[in-house]
Design an enzyme around this catalytic site. Structure first.
Site, PDB file in Angstrom:
ATOM      1  N   CYS A  38     -37.836 111.833  44.688  1.00 39.72           N
ATOM      2  CA  CYS A  38     -38.259 112.645  45.824  1.00 39.72           C
ATOM      3  C   CYS A  38     -37.846 111.992  47.143  1.00 39.72           C
ATOM      4  O   CYS A  38     -37.703 110.773  47.230  1.00 39.72           O
ATOM      5  CB  CYS A  38     -39.775 112.829  45.789  1.00 39.72           C
ATOM      6  SG  CYS A  38     -40.353 114.164  46.870  1.00 39.72           S
ATOM      7  N   ASP A  83     -51.201 111.914  41.779  1.00 36.40           N
ATOM      8  CA  ASP A  83     -50.714 110.933  42.751  1.00 36.40           C
ATOM      9  C   ASP A  83     -51.862 110.033  43.175  1.00 36.40           C
ATOM     10  O   ASP A  83     -53.032 110.310  42.910  1.00 36.40           O
ATOM     11  CB  ASP A  83     -50.151 111.679  43.971  1.00 36.40           C
ATOM     12  CG  ASP A  83     -49.188 110.841  44.805  1.00 36.40           C
ATOM     13  OD1 ASP A  83     -48.973 109.652  44.475  1.00 36.40           O
ATOM     14  OD2 ASP A  83     -48.655 111.381  45.784  1.00 36.40           O
TER      15      ASP A  83
END
Length: 215
Positions: free
Chosen positions: A10, A133
């Protein structure tokens, strides 16, 4: 035979990052649209980079509490396969975005302790995927990409009715341990493969993918 673990890299910021990430073995490429991030992309830059991604690699747009107006504009310019919601979007907002755009939606959920696990179940009912996360500190400017991990034992052996991805403080050195401890079949990395904030390192991307794909 496809790899048993899928890797998402990412926060790509340079056109050279795209072939480097794909060569390393990434199956998802993430593009960030959040002004406060060092990985934030202007729409023309994102459109060019996403346009070079071959079929079969999932192009993910990371947004944070984005308005419909911004999503309309972004999706009109950038060829995206999946939306990643990394803000405080409610389950109802997730449903609304899915209905409006007809794209799969991944919802990021921050975890710091056992009290945060219920939200994973709530969003697994509405999102196409969930991203587990590390919860950012209260003073953090960014909702992710902070290089922080959480206690992986909290989710060891847990499963949800949709695919899920592990994120938060993953690096080439710890991703194999994280996969072994949690059973994750998808992992996401951003700052863990950078030489500086927002600057991806091809060698670190290759090392990360090699460690993850060996599991």
């Amino acid at each position: 035979m496809p790899p048993s673990v899928n890797v998402k890299i990412c926060g790509l910021t340079d056109s050279a990052d795209v072939p480097a990430a794909i060569l390393a073995g990434a199956r998802y490429l993430g593009f960030v649209f959040f002004d406060k991030s060092p990985r934030n992309l202007a729409l023309p830059d994102a459109a060019f980079m996403a346009g070079t991604v071959p079929e079969g690699i999932c192009k993910v747009a990371l947004t944070v509490d984005a308005t419909d107006a911004f999503l309309d504009r972004m999706l009109a310019e950038v060829p995206i396969d999946m939306l990643q919601l990394h803000g405080k979007e409610t389950p109802a907002r997730v449903r609304g975005i899915k209905a409006r755009y007809g794209l799969p939606v991944m919802k990021a959920i921050g975890v710091a302790g056992a009290d945060d696990l219920a939200a994973l179940d709530d969003y697994a009912d509405v999102a196409d995927q969930i991203l587990v996360d590390a919860k950012p500190p209260k003073e953090a400017a960014l909702p992710g990409g902070n290089g922080l991990s959480f206690d992986w034992r909290l989710i060891a052996g847990r499963r949800w009715p949709v695919p899920w991805m592990l994120a938060g403080g993953l690096t080439p050195d710890n991703v194999a341990e994280a996969i072994a401890m949690t059973g994750a079949r998808q992992v996401d990395v951003s700052s863990g493969v950078e030489s500086a904030p927002g600057v991806k390192d091809a060698d670190r991307m290759a090392a990360f993918c090699a460690a993850a794909l060996s599991q």
